[in-house]
Design a protein around this motif. Sequence first.
Motif, PDB file in Angstrom:
ATOM      1  N   ASN A  19      53.403  26.786   7.199  1.00 40.06           N
ATOM      2  CA  ASN A  19      53.522  28.245   7.221  1.00 40.06           C
ATOM      3  C   ASN A  19      53.015  28.877   8.519  1.00 40.06           C
ATOM      4  O   ASN A  19      53.232  30.040   8.769  1.00 40.06           O
ATOM      5  CB  ASN A  19      52.818  28.875   6.015  1.00 40.06           C
ATOM      6  CG  ASN A  19      51.311  28.716   6.049  1.00 40.06           C
ATOM      7  OD1 ASN A  19      50.753  28.147   6.970  1.00 40.06           O
ATOM      8  ND2 ASN A  19      50.645  29.203   5.020  1.00 40.06           N
ATOM      9  N   GLY A  20      52.316  28.098   9.351  1.00 42.18           N
ATOM     10  CA  GLY A  20      51.851  28.603  10.629  1.00 42.18           C
ATOM     11  C   GLY A  20      50.727  29.619  10.557  1.00 42.18           C
ATOM     12  O   GLY A  20      50.390  30.248  11.547  1.00 42.18           O
ATOM     13  N   ARG A  21      50.114  29.800   9.397  1.00 37.84           N
ATOM     14  CA  ARG A  21      49.023  30.766   9.258  1.00 37.84           C
ATOM     15  C   ARG A  21      47.813  30.313  10.058  1.00 37.84           C
ATOM     16  O   ARG A  21      47.485  29.144  10.104  1.00 37.84           O
ATOM     17  CB  ARG A  21      48.640  30.923   7.790  1.00 37.84           C
ATOM     18  CG  ARG A  21      47.505  31.948   7.616  1.00 37.84           C
ATOM     19  CD  ARG A  21      47.394  32.417   6.229  1.00 37.84           C
ATOM     20  NE  ARG A  21      48.510  33.324   5.967  1.00 37.84           N
ATOM     21  CZ  ARG A  21      48.523  34.174   4.976  1.00 37.84           C
ATOM     22  NH1 ARG A  21      47.516  34.240   4.140  1.00 37.84           N
ATOM     23  NH2 ARG A  21      49.557  34.960   4.786  1.00 37.84           N
ATOM     24  N   SER A  22      47.170  31.265  10.694  1.00 32.25           N
ATOM     25  CA  SER A  22      45.964  30.954  11.441  1.00 32.25           C
ATOM     26  C   SER A  22      44.807  31.801  10.908  1.00 32.25           C
ATOM     27  O   SER A  22      45.016  32.838  10.277  1.00 32.25           O
ATOM     28  CB  SER A  22      46.179  31.178  12.939  1.00 32.25           C
ATOM     29  OG  SER A  22      46.629  32.484  13.187  1.00 32.25           O
ATOM     30  N   TRP A  23      43.601  31.322  11.178  1.00 34.61           N
ATOM     31  CA  TRP A  23      42.388  31.913  10.608  1.00 34.61           C
ATOM     32  C   TRP A  23      41.388  32.214  11.711  1.00 34.61           C
ATOM     33  O   TRP A  23      41.074  31.351  12.522  1.00 34.61           O
ATOM     34  CB  TRP A  23      41.767  30.950   9.604  1.00 34.61           C
ATOM     35  CG  TRP A  23      42.701  30.600   8.507  1.00 34.61           C
ATOM     36  CD1 TRP A  23      43.584  29.561   8.479  1.00 34.61           C
ATOM     37  CD2 TRP A  23      42.884  31.321   7.293  1.00 34.61           C
ATOM     38  NE1 TRP A  23      44.291  29.589   7.304  1.00 34.61           N
ATOM     39  CE2 TRP A  23      43.888  30.653   6.554  1.00 34.61           C
ATOM     40  CE3 TRP A  23      42.294  32.457   6.746  1.00 34.61           C
ATOM     41  CZ2 TRP A  23      44.315  31.089   5.313  1.00 34.61           C
ATOM     42  CZ3 TRP A  23      42.713  32.893   5.506  1.00 34.61           C
ATOM     43  CH2 TRP A  23      43.702  32.216   4.794  1.00 34.61           C
ATOM     44  N   GLY A  33      21.986  25.122   2.949  1.00 28.28           N
ATOM     45  CA  GLY A  33      21.562  24.401   4.136  1.00 28.28           C
ATOM     46  C   GLY A  33      22.692  23.890   5.015  1.00 28.28           C
ATOM     47  O   GLY A  33      22.455  23.171   5.975  1.00 28.28           O
ATOM     48  N   ILE A  34      23.933  24.252   4.701  1.00 26.13           N
ATOM     49  CA  ILE A  34      25.098  23.789   5.447  1.00 26.13           C
ATOM     50  C   ILE A  34      25.781  24.988   6.106  1.00 26.13           C
ATOM     51  O   ILE A  34      26.074  25.973   5.439  1.00 26.13           O
ATOM     52  CB  ILE A  34      26.091  23.067   4.509  1.00 26.13           C
ATOM     53  CG1 ILE A  34      25.393  21.877   3.840  1.00 26.13           C
ATOM     54  CG2 ILE A  34      27.336  22.617   5.265  1.00 26.13           C
ATOM     55  CD1 ILE A  34      26.175  21.271   2.705  1.00 26.13           C
ATOM     56  N   PRO A  35      26.067  24.905   7.420  1.00 28.31           N
ATOM     57  CA  PRO A  35      26.742  26.010   8.105  1.00 28.31           C
ATOM     58  C   PRO A  35      28.181  26.172   7.603  1.00 28.31           C
ATOM     59  O   PRO A  35      28.916  25.192   7.481  1.00 28.31           O
ATOM     60  CB  PRO A  35      26.743  25.613   9.571  1.00 28.31           C
ATOM     61  CG  PRO A  35      25.856  24.424   9.693  1.00 28.31           C
ATOM     62  CD  PRO A  35      25.711  23.833   8.346  1.00 28.31           C
ATOM     63  N   HIS A  36      28.550  27.401   7.310  1.00 31.77           N
ATOM     64  CA  HIS A  36      29.899  27.739   6.868  1.00 31.77           C
ATOM     65  C   HIS A  36      30.433  28.890   7.720  1.00 31.77           C
ATOM     66  O   HIS A  36      29.663  29.634   8.312  1.00 31.77           O
ATOM     67  CB  HIS A  36      29.906  28.182   5.400  1.00 31.77           C
ATOM     68  CG  HIS A  36      29.747  27.069   4.433  1.00 31.77           C
ATOM     69  ND1 HIS A  36      28.561  26.405   4.250  1.00 31.77           N
ATOM     70  CD2 HIS A  36      30.645  26.501   3.581  1.00 31.77           C
ATOM     71  CE1 HIS A  36      28.729  25.475   3.320  1.00 31.77           C
ATOM     72  NE2 HIS A  36      29.982  25.513   2.908  1.00 31.77           N
ATOM     73  N   ALA A  37      31.738  29.010   7.744  1.00 31.49           N
ATOM     74  CA  ALA A  37      32.382  30.118   8.451  1.00 31.49           C
ATOM     75  C   ALA A  37      33.188  30.933   7.461  1.00 31.49           C
ATOM     76  O   ALA A  37      33.909  30.371   6.632  1.00 31.49           O
ATOM     77  CB  ALA A  37      33.294  29.587   9.551  1.00 31.49           C
ATOM     78  N   ARG A  38      33.050  32.241   7.541  1.00 36.12           N
ATOM     79  CA  ARG A  38      33.917  33.131   6.780  1.00 36.12           C
ATOM     80  C   ARG A  38      35.083  33.464   7.692  1.00 36.12           C
ATOM     81  O   ARG A  38      34.879  33.987   8.792  1.00 36.12           O
ATOM     82  CB  ARG A  38      33.171  34.369   6.341  1.00 36.12           C
ATOM     83  CG  ARG A  38      32.100  33.997   5.321  1.00 36.12           C
ATOM     84  CD  ARG A  38      31.714  35.145   4.429  1.00 36.12           C
ATOM     85  NE  ARG A  38      30.837  34.650   3.376  1.00 36.12           N
ATOM     86  CZ  ARG A  38      29.607  35.074   3.165  1.00 36.12           C
ATOM     87  NH1 ARG A  38      29.101  36.026   3.908  1.00 36.12           N
ATOM     88  NH2 ARG A  38      28.897  34.568   2.180  1.00 36.12           N
ATOM     89  N   VAL A  39      36.284  33.108   7.264  1.00 34.45           N
ATOM     90  CA  VAL A  39      37.467  33.290   8.093  1.00 34.45           C
ATOM     91  C   VAL A  39      38.443  34.234   7.415  1.00 34.45           C
ATOM     92  O   VAL A  39      38.474  34.334   6.186  1.00 34.45           O
ATOM     93  CB  VAL A  39      38.151  31.932   8.397  1.00 34.45           C
ATOM     94  CG1 VAL A  39      37.234  31.032   9.205  1.00 34.45           C
ATOM     95  CG2 VAL A  39      38.590  31.222   7.128  1.00 34.45           C
ATOM     96  N   VAL A  40      39.216  34.941   8.228  1.00 37.08           N
ATOM     97  CA  VAL A  40      40.251  35.840   7.720  1.00 37.08           C
ATOM     98  C   VAL A  40      41.570  35.455   8.378  1.00 37.08           C
ATOM     99  O   VAL A  40      41.606  34.984   9.518  1.00 37.08           O
ATOM    100  CB  VAL A  40      39.934  37.331   7.998  1.00 37.08           C
ATOM    101  CG1 VAL A  40      38.705  37.778   7.232  1.00 37.08           C
ATOM    102  CG2 VAL A  40      39.771  37.594   9.471  1.00 37.08           C
ATOM    103  N   ASP A  47      43.174  38.501   3.306  1.00 30.86           N
ATOM    104  CA  ASP A  47      43.175  37.101   2.887  1.00 30.86           C
ATOM    105  C   ASP A  47      42.044  36.402   3.613  1.00 30.86           C
ATOM    106  O   ASP A  47      42.096  36.202   4.827  1.00 30.86           O
ATOM    107  CB  ASP A  47      44.527  36.463   3.222  1.00 30.86           C
ATOM    108  CG  ASP A  47      44.701  35.088   2.610  1.00 30.86           C
ATOM    109  OD1 ASP A  47      43.799  34.630   1.862  1.00 30.86           O
ATOM    110  OD2 ASP A  47      45.743  34.462   2.880  1.00 30.86           O
ATOM    111  N   ALA A  48      40.984  36.072   2.880  1.00 33.69           N
ATOM    112  CA  ALA A  48      39.794  35.488   3.487  1.00 33.69           C
ATOM    113  C   ALA A  48      39.333  34.286   2.684  1.00 33.69           C
ATOM    114  O   ALA A  48      39.651  34.152   1.501  1.00 33.69           O
ATOM    115  CB  ALA A  48      38.682  36.531   3.559  1.00 33.69           C
TER     116      ALA A  48
END
Length: 75
Positions: A19-23, A33-40, A47-48
């Motif tokens: 679908n070519g969607r990018s975030w 204790g684990i690094p996470h990223a909130r992406v849109v 859409d996140a």
Amino acid sequence: MAKKQVLVGQVFQTVGATNGRSWRVRETVTLFGIPHARVVSTEDEGDAKTLSCLVLVDSNYYRMIGSAPVGNVAA
């Protein structure tokens, strides 16, 4: 070997995505204790999702297609 960092503003795309969607990384947080990223989605900011930074920098899952401006360092 240096760790890859996830930076606010970076843009990632799923490897093999049809679908070519990018975030775009909106922010980083530490969960359990684990690094996470909130992406849109770059197409629809309503859409996140939250992804582990380890998954985002794993070239088997995501590839970076855009970089963040200098000075926006996160996790």
